[in-house]
Design a protein around this motif. Sequence first.
Motif, PDB file in Angstrom:
ATOM      1  N   ALA A   1      -1.260  -2.441 -66.937  1.00 28.84           N
ATOM      2  CA  ALA A   1      -3.148  -2.514 -66.932  1.00 28.84           C
ATOM      3  C   ALA A   1      -3.327  -4.110 -68.065  1.00 28.84           C
ATOM      4  O   ALA A   1      -3.691  -5.042 -67.800  1.00 28.84           O
ATOM      5  CB  ALA A   1      -4.175  -1.690 -67.130  1.00 28.84           C
ATOM      6  N   MET A   2      -2.319  -3.710 -68.758  1.00 30.20           N
ATOM      7  CA  MET A   2      -2.504  -4.633 -70.022  1.00 30.20           C
ATOM      8  C   MET A   2      -2.114  -6.077 -70.074  1.00 30.20           C
ATOM      9  O   MET A   2      -2.478  -6.972 -70.320  1.00 30.20           O
ATOM     10  CB  MET A   2      -2.121  -4.181 -71.293  1.00 30.20           C
ATOM     11  CG  MET A   2      -2.956  -3.022 -71.820  1.00 30.20           C
ATOM     12  SD  MET A   2      -1.951  -2.130 -73.887  1.00 30.20           S
ATOM     13  CE  MET A   2      -0.312  -2.260 -73.493  1.00 30.20           C
ATOM     14  N   ALA A   3      -1.051  -6.171 -69.353  1.00 30.14           N
ATOM     15  CA  ALA A   3      -0.143  -7.355 -68.405  1.00 30.14           C
ATOM     16  C   ALA A   3      -1.225  -7.808 -67.665  1.00 30.14           C
ATOM     17  O   ALA A   3      -1.118  -8.837 -67.925  1.00 30.14           O
ATOM     18  CB  ALA A   3       1.389  -6.540 -67.881  1.00 30.14           C
ATOM     19  N   SER A   4      -1.631  -7.163 -66.856  1.00 30.65           N
ATOM     20  CA  SER A   4      -2.533  -7.835 -65.655  1.00 30.65           C
ATOM     21  C   SER A   4      -3.778  -8.455 -66.080  1.00 30.65           C
ATOM     22  O   SER A   4      -4.179  -9.432 -66.069  1.00 30.65           O
ATOM     23  CB  SER A   4      -2.804  -6.649 -64.845  1.00 30.65           C
ATOM     24  OG  SER A   4      -3.932  -5.812 -65.366  1.00 30.65           O
ATOM     25  N   ILE A   5      -3.978  -8.046 -67.256  1.00 32.61           N
ATOM     26  CA  ILE A   5      -5.100  -8.875 -67.947  1.00 32.61           C
ATOM     27  C   ILE A   5      -5.275  -9.768 -68.396  1.00 32.61           C
ATOM     28  O   ILE A   5      -5.560 -11.031 -68.975  1.00 32.61           O
ATOM     29  CB  ILE A   5      -5.724  -7.616 -68.641  1.00 32.61           C
ATOM     30  CG1 ILE A   5      -7.277  -6.544 -67.658  1.00 32.61           C
ATOM     31  CG2 ILE A   5      -6.987  -8.187 -69.997  1.00 32.61           C
ATOM     32  CD1 ILE A   5      -7.316  -5.725 -68.810  1.00 32.61           C
ATOM     33  N   THR A   6      -3.493 -10.122 -69.446  1.00 33.72           N
ATOM     34  CA  THR A   6      -3.241 -10.838 -70.301  1.00 33.72           C
ATOM     35  C   THR A   6      -2.653 -12.105 -69.110  1.00 33.72           C
ATOM     36  O   THR A   6      -3.099 -13.342 -69.642  1.00 33.72           O
ATOM     37  CB  THR A   6      -1.142 -10.774 -70.832  1.00 33.72           C
ATOM     38  OG1 THR A   6      -1.561  -9.382 -71.935  1.00 33.72           O
ATOM     39  CG2 THR A   6      -1.010 -12.046 -72.043  1.00 33.72           C
ATOM     40  N   TYR A   7      -2.513 -11.700 -67.893  1.00 34.39           N
ATOM     41  CA  TYR A   7      -2.361 -13.176 -67.384  1.00 34.39           C
ATOM     42  C   TYR A   7      -3.016 -13.024 -66.720  1.00 34.39           C
ATOM     43  O   TYR A   7      -2.766 -14.487 -66.166  1.00 34.39           O
ATOM     44  CB  TYR A   7      -0.819 -11.878 -65.815  1.00 34.39           C
ATOM     45  CG  TYR A   7      -1.125 -12.710 -64.574  1.00 34.39           C
ATOM     46  CD1 TYR A   7      -0.245 -13.702 -64.708  1.00 34.39           C
ATOM     47  CD2 TYR A   7      -1.527 -12.552 -63.415  1.00 34.39           C
ATOM     48  CE1 TYR A   7      -0.103 -14.450 -64.016  1.00 34.39           C
ATOM     49  CE2 TYR A   7      -1.331 -13.239 -62.853  1.00 34.39           C
ATOM     50  CZ  TYR A   7      -0.259 -14.352 -62.292  1.00 34.39           C
ATOM     51  OH  TYR A   7      -0.625 -15.420 -61.230  1.00 34.39           O
ATOM     52  N   GLN A   8      -4.513 -12.339 -66.025  1.00 32.24           N
ATOM     53  CA  GLN A   8      -5.700 -12.677 -66.076  1.00 32.24           C
ATOM     54  C   GLN A   8      -6.216 -13.997 -66.595  1.00 32.24           C
ATOM     55  O   GLN A   8      -6.723 -15.401 -66.233  1.00 32.24           O
ATOM     56  CB  GLN A   8      -6.348 -11.844 -65.391  1.00 32.24           C
ATOM     57  CG  GLN A   8      -7.369 -12.294 -64.993  1.00 32.24           C
ATOM     58  CD  GLN A   8      -7.461 -12.634 -63.107  1.00 32.24           C
ATOM     59  OE1 GLN A   8      -6.031 -12.088 -62.351  1.00 32.24           O
ATOM     60  NE2 GLN A   8      -8.050 -13.427 -62.423  1.00 32.24           N
ATOM     61  N   ARG A   9      -6.520 -13.298 -67.755  1.00 34.08           N
ATOM     62  CA  ARG A   9      -6.703 -14.520 -69.031  1.00 34.08           C
ATOM     63  C   ARG A   9      -6.586 -15.682 -69.012  1.00 34.08           C
ATOM     64  O   ARG A   9      -6.850 -16.776 -69.167  1.00 34.08           O
ATOM     65  CB  ARG A   9      -6.893 -13.720 -70.155  1.00 34.08           C
ATOM     66  CG  ARG A   9      -8.263 -12.437 -69.880  1.00 34.08           C
ATOM     67  CD  ARG A   9      -8.452 -11.667 -71.116  1.00 34.08           C
ATOM     68  NE  ARG A   9     -10.194 -11.019 -71.599  1.00 34.08           N
ATOM     69  CZ  ARG A   9     -10.530 -11.601 -72.652  1.00 34.08           C
ATOM     70  NH1 ARG A   9     -10.387 -12.700 -72.492  1.00 34.08           N
ATOM     71  NH2 ARG A   9     -11.690 -10.911 -72.426  1.00 34.08           N
TER      72      ARG A   9
END
Length: 791
Positions: free
Chosen positions: A225-233
């Motif tokens: 979940a943290m990685a998905s937000i890093t990728y998204q931002r």
Amino acid sequence: MKSLVSKFALIAIFASMFSFSTVFGAEHSKGMMEMEPVSGGDSCIKCHKGIESIRDTKSDMMQQIIAMGQGLGDSAGCVVCHGGNPEDGTVKGAHKGAPAAHAGGLAEFVRDPGSMWIADKTCGICHADTVENTMKSLMMTEAGKIQGNMHSWGTYNTKKVQYANYDVKDKDGKTPAWGTKVYKDYMIKMIDKYPNQFPTELKQLPLPPSGPEDFAGKSEDEIAAMASITYQRSDCQRCHIGVRGRKGRGDWRGMGCSACHIPYGNEGIYEGKDPTINKKENGHLLVHMIQGTREAKVKTPSGMEFSGIHPETCNSCHNRGKRIGVSYVGLMEQPYGSPLNVGGKSQSKHHGKRYKHIKEDLHFEAGMTCQDCHTSVDMHGDGTLFGTTLGQVEIECSDCHGTNDKYPWELKIGFGENFKIKTSNKARGMAEELPYWMTQGTVYDKQGGYLLSTRGNPLGNVVKVENKEKVIVHLASGKDLEVPLLKYKAKTNTYKSKDAHVAMGEIKAHMENLECYSCHSDWAPQCYGCHVKVDYTPGKSQIDWIASGSSNFKNGETSESILGTKGKKLFGKPSETRSYLRWEDPILGINGENLVTPVIPGCQVTFTVIGPDGKTLILNKQARVDDNGQNVAGTDMSPVQPHTSGRKARSCESCHSNPKALGYGIQDGQFLQKQGEDLYMDLQDLRTGKYVPKNKTVQMKGIPGMDYDWSQIVTRDGKQLQTVGTHWPDSRPLDQGMRERMEKTGLCMGCHQNMSNDEIWGKLNTDKKLDMNEHIKKMHEIAKKAAKATK
């Protein structure tokens, strides 16, 4: 044709178009160009002598700007939009503060008045509703992109839209701020039916991890979940108009209103006459003029002229995701640099990618810009918080072309969408006048009436010729085109081929159940398998576009907007690769409108996460999510309007005899069936299959649970393998019964199995070799004889 522009609308348009990433082109992170001071006031025009007038000086708009500017001590009207002090003759002093009597209450000098963070004091002087609507539109929130990606990663296993780039509320209720009564009634019913896709409030996407300490004690799901937000931002959010975005070839643009309404060449080189702008430095507007309407002509000193917003402006953002912008002009990205340039150099990167030319959309070939189809609501929104483009875009193909048995004005409201929203069965008719928010640009004579969108708003540039079965679309580029009307072609038997008559006239299910572009999309970009690595090892970092936009200042700038600045950085660096590319014969599925549509890879995410200590925390993982009552891979196949329409529709066989089109995968999914296994390349004992060397290396690491091709979305017995759409409840693969009815693979066998049977084939065959048309004619004769024999 006439121009109806309110007294102050002109000023606001001017404000929205000024992009002083350019006018003060020397202003970047290293400071402004040093200029000799001037005296006697009116310093703007004295320093920027030769700069292009933002509009023709004879236009009402420019006359009003000049009049307002003169009242503020500025003969050119620059301070109306930019503030500053025209009485100070120094570079520093002139670019400081704003006149006390500024109509918008501007207190600071602003480089780019179009910035959404200052637009309420510039563009909003006259376009307050447009600015407010745009703040809630998808170009600002990107809510659908965020929700779709988070769903693909399994971060939020829901189709409810919850997050945006910034906190935003729909404070005025669900009734749209813009639109006719018919439109508003329709949208309220739609909002009531799909509350998850029309949020009343959006929260800013949560923060990514900020350092190694955030990984302590976290589970694999929490790390994902943290990685998905890093990728998204960092990788996905650079295109929203709250930031200036990536600075590079093809991506140069302004902010907010200026992102669309100021022309930038793809090289970002200024070609005007302002002496203060560096004409060799990338990152500047083409010329200091507005682009927008047919009347707002953009002229260059070299003698070139155009009007309207060219698709290349749109493509500074619409080159990722569904890639509809670059597809519209005929381009598809490729991993190769061929063909080579002079000196054997690789093809230059455009939007950070290299391309091959496939084929333009027929509308682009005809000279149509994006704005010639897409309405102001499509672009700016209507004041509603939309969750997806399907919610915000109000147009359908039939709005202009009609159907085989009805002209556009004979269709009911809602036709072309299949949301099953109850509307009157009466013909939608046409509009006799335009609402005020459609009169702040070029207004065309209504002639026989303005055609209406399927949701009930007038199409201000599409008119029926009085007393004729004829429709004209007025293009922003200056051309006027006659629109092909399907009913007229059917009545006059003027279809170019019999295929068209059969597909649209004889087979009623096509017109009832299919989007027009299911058949008329010539191709679609298909980027199969999105492999994302998020690397958190020391020193790995990338721009956080949401944090950068959140760091905005009183002058409208953000932490990344000035040339030379990099914006706010986040911890970790994502990177992407893919499995393979295709463009031909896109898959078919069902979209959120419950209609058959092309389907292409959306975010087919397989992710790998490298921890702060360099260890692999997650390797080649695919999320599992709920979709249509089944637990499937989160790798998304997205319903799409590819924007690659052609006159010649795809053939019957390309759907009915093509397993890929039905969702079964390329060549019936017989390839790539070992993706779930670790595969080696080495010497083998071919009797046992065992590898001979002890020292061997995995060539292709397996993706756990993946024993099918990326292009397969469903099995023949109805097991769904991947998500099909991440937003709307009706989006899905083709239904089981539909697939079974559609598939006609092997039809040739019905006749040709008898070729060796002289008793049958001898009576049907001729010595002549039949071409395709003769073959069709022969089959038609057999059908008629069979019917006669049955009687």
